[in-house]
Design an enzyme around this catalytic site. Structure first.
Site, PDB file in Angstrom:
ATOM      1  N   GLY A 101       0.893  -1.297   0.044  1.00 51.48           N
ATOM      2  CA  GLY A 101       0.146   0.406   0.044  1.00 51.48           C
ATOM      3  C   GLY A 101       0.862   1.501   0.139  1.00 51.48           C
ATOM      4  N   CYS A 102       0.238   2.414   0.442  1.00 56.33           N
ATOM      5  CA  CYS A 102       0.904   3.546   0.309  1.00 56.33           C
ATOM      6  C   CYS A 102       2.254   3.381   1.294  1.00 56.33           C
ATOM      7  CB  CYS A 102       0.120   4.699   0.847  1.00 56.33           C
ATOM      8  SG  CYS A 102       0.992   6.323   1.214  1.00 56.33           S
ATOM      9  N   PHE A 103       3.349   4.037   0.772  1.00 56.33           N
ATOM     10  CA  PHE A 103       4.609   3.723   1.637  1.00 56.33           C
ATOM     11  C   PHE A 103       4.716   4.558   2.813  1.00 56.33           C
ATOM     12  CE2 PHE A 103       6.670   5.803  -2.576  1.00 56.33           C
ATOM     13  CZ  PHE A 103       6.050   7.212  -2.336  1.00 56.33           C
ATOM     14  N   TRP A 104       3.902   5.656   2.807  1.00 55.10           N
ATOM     15  CA  TRP A 104       3.832   6.645   3.903  1.00 55.10           C
ATOM     16  C   TRP A 104       3.633   5.843   5.279  1.00 55.10           C
ATOM     17  CZ3 TRP A 104      -0.091  10.747   2.372  1.00 55.10           C
ATOM     18  CH2 TRP A 104       0.522  11.582   1.113  1.00 55.10           C
TER      19      TRP A 104
END
Length: 241
Positions: A66-69
């Site tokens: 998913g979003c790497f954040w």
């Protein structure tokens, strides 16, 4: 917080979910928006195939979920981890830019490169956190509000030892019916890793009140703390960017 959405060039779905969350926070009507929030951690057994903690040089692990954040934010709080960098894996160098990767047509996945001390944390323990806390391995080409092949669940192994541990662990979790659906996490050799733009690095650490982070990613940090208290450290490591 003064954050420009255009600066981050986020995909439309990420922009919309963030705006919806922002509206909900202002109006107090957070009920429907909470569907986007991070799910509870799934309690899973430790891998039966693993390496022992050994003294030696620092090692690398690369995961996508998913979003790497949020993935970066979680592993920055894992004891024994020395550095976590957000980036792109699975595609070529020329197209490894956020705007291009966000089309879902480059073959990249938003990934994190984890540098860890094998004397303090094992590759298997990192995988346990990856499957339990950071993402839902049964979601195909998406995570939460983010959809596209760039958000796929993917393990990029650096050697045969990592490959064997990852394959054995997925087989173990599948046999135990650890998740309600089938695990769709890919296991691929790491051919390259390209660091993401500087404004993506340590995004959670720098922007803890950003609505997307509050509803999608901060709960993952709390899950890590509750489920893996021996692995959790309150002092996060930064990427160095």
């Amino acid at each position: 917080m003064n954050i420009s959405h255009s600066r981050y060039a986020a995909p439309v779905v990420r922009i919309l979910s963030t705006l919806l969350i922002g509206v909900a926070v202002v109006t107090g009507s957070v009920g429907p928006v909470c569907a986007y929030a991070a799910e509870s951690a799934v309690i899973i057994a430790a891998p039966t195939v693993n390496q022992a903690k050994i003294k030696g040089p620092l090692q690398i692990a690369v995961f996508a979920g998913g979003c790497f954040w949020g993935v970066q934010g979680v592993f920055e709080h894992v004891r024994g981890v020395r550095k976590v960098v957000s980036g792109y894996s699975g595609g070529d160098k020329n197209s490894a830019q956020y705007d291009t990767v966000s089309t879902g047509k480059t073959g990249h996945a938003e990934s994190v490169q984890i540098t860890f001390d094998p004397a303090e944390v094992t590759y298997g323990e990192l995988l346990q956190v990856f499957f339990s806390v950071t993402q839902d391995p049964t979601q195909l080409n998406r995570q939460g509000p983010d959809s596209g092949t760039q958000y796929r669940s993917n393990i990029f192994y650096v050697d045969d030892a990592q490959k064997n541990i990852a394959q054995a662990y997925i087989a173990q979790l599948t046999k135990a019916h650890a998740f309600s659906g089938s695990i769709v996490t890919r296991i691929d050799p790491l051919k390259s890793f390209y660091p993401a733009e500087a404004y993506h690095q340590d995004f959670l650490l720098h922007n803890p009140t950003f609505p997307y982070i509050v509803y999608n990613d901060l709960p993952k940090i709390e899950n890590l703390k509750k489920v893996f208290p021996k692995l959790y450290t309150s002092v996060a490591v930064a990427s160095g960017y």
